[in-house]
Design an enzyme around this catalytic site. Structure first.
Site, PDB file in Angstrom:
ATOM      1  N   LYS A 176       0.832  -1.210   0.000  1.00 15.96           N
ATOM      2  CA  LYS A 176       0.000   0.000   0.000  1.00 15.96           C
ATOM      3  C   LYS A 176       0.869   1.262   0.000  1.00 15.96           C
ATOM      4  CE  LYS A 176      -1.808  -1.592   3.734  1.00 15.96           C
ATOM      5  NZ  LYS A 176      -2.564  -1.894   4.954  1.00 15.96           N
ATOM      6  N   THR A 207      -7.310   9.334   8.834  1.00 15.80           N
ATOM      7  CA  THR A 207      -7.053   8.063   8.142  1.00 15.80           C
ATOM      8  C   THR A 207      -6.884   6.913   9.139  1.00 15.80           C
ATOM      9  OG1 THR A 207      -4.705   8.652   8.084  1.00 15.80           O
ATOM     10  CG2 THR A 207      -5.999   9.135   6.094  1.00 15.80           C
ATOM     11  N   GLY A 209      -7.520   3.635  10.661  1.00 14.68           N
ATOM     12  CA  GLY A 209      -8.204   2.416  10.230  1.00 14.68           C
ATOM     13  C   GLY A 209      -8.276   2.219   8.729  1.00 14.68           C
ATOM     14  N   THR A 210      -7.491   2.980   7.963  1.00 13.74           N
ATOM     15  CA  THR A 210      -7.547   2.808   6.495  1.00 13.74           C
ATOM     16  C   THR A 210      -7.118   1.400   6.078  1.00 13.74           C
ATOM     17  OG1 THR A 210      -5.369   3.847   6.421  1.00 13.74           O
ATOM     18  CG2 THR A 210      -7.241   5.225   5.800  1.00 13.74           C
ATOM     19  N   GLY A 211      -6.050   0.903   6.720  1.00 18.84           N
ATOM     20  CA  GLY A 211      -5.532  -0.414   6.333  1.00 18.84           C
ATOM     21  C   GLY A 211      -6.532  -1.522   6.642  1.00 18.84           C
ATOM     22  N   CYS A 212      -7.167  -1.447   7.818  1.00 26.46           N
ATOM     23  CA  CYS A 212      -8.167  -2.466   8.197  1.00 26.46           C
ATOM     24  C   CYS A 212      -9.337  -2.443   7.217  1.00 26.46           C
ATOM     25  CB  CYS A 212      -8.718  -2.188   9.594  1.00 26.46           C
ATOM     26  SG  CYS A 212      -7.480  -2.184  10.892  1.00 26.46           S
TER      27      CYS A 212
HETATM   28  N1  LIG Z   1      -4.475  10.484   2.237  1.00 28.20           N
HETATM   29  C1  LIG Z   1      -4.860   9.461   1.462  1.00 28.20           C
HETATM   30  N2  LIG Z   1      -5.568   9.706   0.318  1.00 28.20           N
HETATM   31  C2  LIG Z   1      -5.977   8.678  -0.465  1.00 28.20           C
HETATM   32  N3  LIG Z   1      -5.720   7.385  -0.196  1.00 28.20           N
HETATM   33  C3  LIG Z   1      -5.000   7.083   0.897  1.00 28.20           C
HETATM   34  C4  LIG Z   1      -4.546   8.091   1.800  1.00 28.20           C
HETATM   35  N4  LIG Z   1      -3.891   7.490   2.841  1.00 28.20           N
HETATM   36  C5  LIG Z   1      -3.954   6.164   2.596  1.00 28.20           C
HETATM   37  N5  LIG Z   1      -4.602   5.902   1.428  1.00 28.20           N
HETATM   38  C6  LIG Z   1      -4.916   4.594   0.859  1.00 28.20           C
HETATM   39  O1  LIG Z   1      -5.537   3.852   1.907  1.00 28.20           O
HETATM   40  C7  LIG Z   1      -5.199   2.459   1.784  1.00 28.20           C
HETATM   41  C8  LIG Z   1      -4.538   1.997   3.083  1.00 28.20           C
HETATM   42  O2  LIG Z   1      -3.189   2.387   3.036  1.00 28.20           O
HETATM   43  P1  LIG Z   1      -2.259   2.767   4.250  1.00 28.20           P
HETATM   44  O3  LIG Z   1      -2.761   4.030   4.867  1.00 28.20           O
HETATM   45  O4  LIG Z   1      -0.858   2.772   3.728  1.00 28.20           O
HETATM   46  O5  LIG Z   1      -2.513   1.570   5.241  1.00 28.20           O
HETATM   47  P2  LIG Z   1      -2.274   1.446   6.809  1.00 28.20           P
HETATM   48  O6  LIG Z   1      -3.489   2.041   7.474  1.00 28.20           O
HETATM   49  O7  LIG Z   1      -2.127  -0.018   7.014  1.00 28.20           O
HETATM   50  O8  LIG Z   1      -1.026   2.239   7.122  1.00 28.20           O
HETATM   51  C9  LIG Z   1      -4.317   2.367   0.532  1.00 28.20           C
HETATM   52  O9  LIG Z   1      -5.130   2.112  -0.586  1.00 28.20           O
HETATM   53  C10 LIG Z   1      -3.710   3.755   0.449  1.00 28.20           C
HETATM   54  O10 LIG Z   1      -3.255   4.059  -0.839  1.00 28.20           O
HETATM   55  C1  LIG Z   2      -7.216  -3.446  16.809  1.00 25.65           C
HETATM   56  C2  LIG Z   2      -6.486  -2.660  15.790  1.00 25.65           C
HETATM   57  N1  LIG Z   2      -6.055  -3.282  14.685  1.00 25.65           N
HETATM   58  C3  LIG Z   2      -5.367  -2.583  13.749  1.00 25.65           C
HETATM   59  C4  LIG Z   2      -5.095  -1.244  13.928  1.00 25.65           C
HETATM   60  C5  LIG Z   2      -4.308  -0.479  12.914  1.00 25.65           C
HETATM   61  O1  LIG Z   2      -5.142  -0.264  11.891  1.00 25.65           O
HETATM   62  P1  LIG Z   2      -4.816   0.285  10.434  1.00 25.65           P
HETATM   63  O2  LIG Z   2      -5.961   0.052   9.584  1.00 25.65           O
HETATM   64  O3  LIG Z   2      -3.479  -0.164  10.000  1.00 25.65           O
HETATM   65  O4  LIG Z   2      -4.902   1.759  10.733  1.00 25.65           O
HETATM   66  P2  LIG Z   2      -4.093   2.918  11.192  1.00 25.65           P
HETATM   67  O5  LIG Z   2      -4.702   3.272  12.509  1.00 25.65           O
HETATM   68  O6  LIG Z   2      -2.659   2.531  11.231  1.00 25.65           O
HETATM   69  O7  LIG Z   2      -4.449   3.838  10.077  1.00 25.65           O
HETATM   70  C6  LIG Z   2      -5.574  -0.623  15.089  1.00 25.65           C
HETATM   71  N2  LIG Z   2      -5.367   0.696  15.315  1.00 25.65           N
HETATM   72  N3  LIG Z   2      -6.263  -1.357  16.013  1.00 25.65           N
END
Ligand SMILES: Nc1ncnc2c1ncn2[C@@H]1O[C@H](COP(=O)(O)OP(=O)(O)O)[C@@H](O)[C@H]1O
Ligand SMILES: Cc1ncc(COP(=O)(O)OP(=O)(O)O)c(N)n1
Length: 271
Positions: A176, A207, A209-212
């Site tokens: 990602k 953002t 919880g975007t990854g979840c």
């Molecule tokens: N500011 C943003 N604008 C648009 N898409 C985003 C933004 N931040 C994250 N994403 C997208 O959200 C998804 C989760 O990515 P990411 O944020 O890297 O995950 P995580 O929460 O695990 O760190 C990916 O598709 C990423 O490209």
């Molecule tokens: C219980 C729990 N699981 C995963 C996360 C991290 O989530 P993720 O979607 O990677 O989001 P960010 O908070 O890193 O954007 C969490 N906070 N709690």
């Protein structure tokens, strides 16, 4: 014959509703898939950070898994926060004979910087869980931790994607791009071809919880029988809408908007 498609998430909780189990279940519901959950850890967290964690015993995680998979229609599984090696092993041992589509979100650190997983569990994740995965969804720091390589350039990300598939045995991976600059571009690799999925980068703090949410959307689409590439395509639209139409709630890094994709869909924006 029951036509309901079901998805199971195995993860930790977020009482503020933006990440973890709560985000996964909301996403399943929005994508018309019946959601089920097995809790690994109970986390006291909100948009400002994590203040406490209680881990469940591996044997009790197993008992929850047995309850749900012996009774319910599970068509795809997602894993999120799994805090230690014992838990990972118990989950992998239960999932292996089921041979279900599996999305592994290798959660390590919350956006607030709080560690959610014991670093010693990394090797067990590589050995036990990644070989079962239909897709793994690391962000850049997670891909670095999995491969042991610093990912500076685009070429480094291509190499890391190859390594996660060919060295660790996952069928596919999406690295990602949320932590990069410029467009939000995710790199998908299925062992043969690469494809990028992009959206504009939205200028927002919210953002959490975007990854979840993204991994849960992939899982919901896999439960419907979509190919992994189609699943990533829908998930990218889902997470982009959720980030673009932010809710502005909480006092820190707020959650995304799990309603946004369906609202856009109703307006006929995705044809
Ligand atoms: N500011 C943003 N604008 C648009 N898409 C985003 C933004 N931040 C994250 N994403 C997208 O959200 C998804 C989760 O990515 P990411 O944020 O890297 O995950 P995580 O929460 O695990 O760190 C990916 O598709 C990423 O490209
Ligand atoms: C219980 C729990 N699981 C995963 C996360 C991290 O989530 P993720 O979607 O990677 O989001 P960010 O908070 O890193 O954007 C969490 N906070 N709690």
């Amino acid at each position: 014959m029951c036509s309901v498609k079901g998805a199971l998430t195995i993860a930790g909780t977020d009482p503020s509703g933006g990440a973890g189990i709560q985000a996964d279940l909301k996403t399943f519901q929005e994508l018309d898939v019946y959601g089920m959950s097995v809790i690994t850890s109970v986390v006291a967290q909100n948009t400002l950070g994590v203040t406490g964690v209680r881990h469940l015993e591996a044997s009790f995680i197993k008992e929850q898994l047995q309850s749900v998979t012996s009774d319910m229609p599970v068509h795809a599984v997602k894993t999120g926060m799994i805090a230690n090696a014992e838990m990972i092993k118990a989950i992998a041992d239960h999932l292996r004979p089921l041979s279900l589509p599996l999305c592994v979100d290798p959660v390590m650190i919350a956006q607030s910087g709080d560690a959610l997983v014991d670093r010693k569990a990394l090797q067990t994740m590589r050995d036990e869980l990644l070989p079962l995965a239909t897709i793994v969804t690391p962000n850049i720091p997670e891909a670095e931790a999995l491969t042991g390589q610093h990912l500076e350039s685009e070429e480094d990300r291509y190499k890391a994607a190859k390594s996660i598939v060919h060295d660790f045995g996952s069928s596919s991976v999406v690295v990602k791009g949320g932590h990069l600059d410029g467009e939000a571009t995710d790199l998908f690799y299925d062992g043969e071809t690469f494809e990028t999925f992009s959206s504009p980068r939205f200028d927002t703090l919210h953002t959490h919880g975007t990854g979840c949410t993204y991994a849960a959307a992939i899982t919901a689409e896999l439960a419907k029988g979509k190919s992994v590439k189609e699943a990533v395509n829908v998930a990218k639209k889902f997470i982009s809408a959720a980030i673009e139409h932010t809710l502005e709630i909480g006092h820190g890094q707020g959650p995304t908007n799990h309603w946004a994709y369906k609202k856009k869909q109703r307006k006929g924006e995705y044809v």
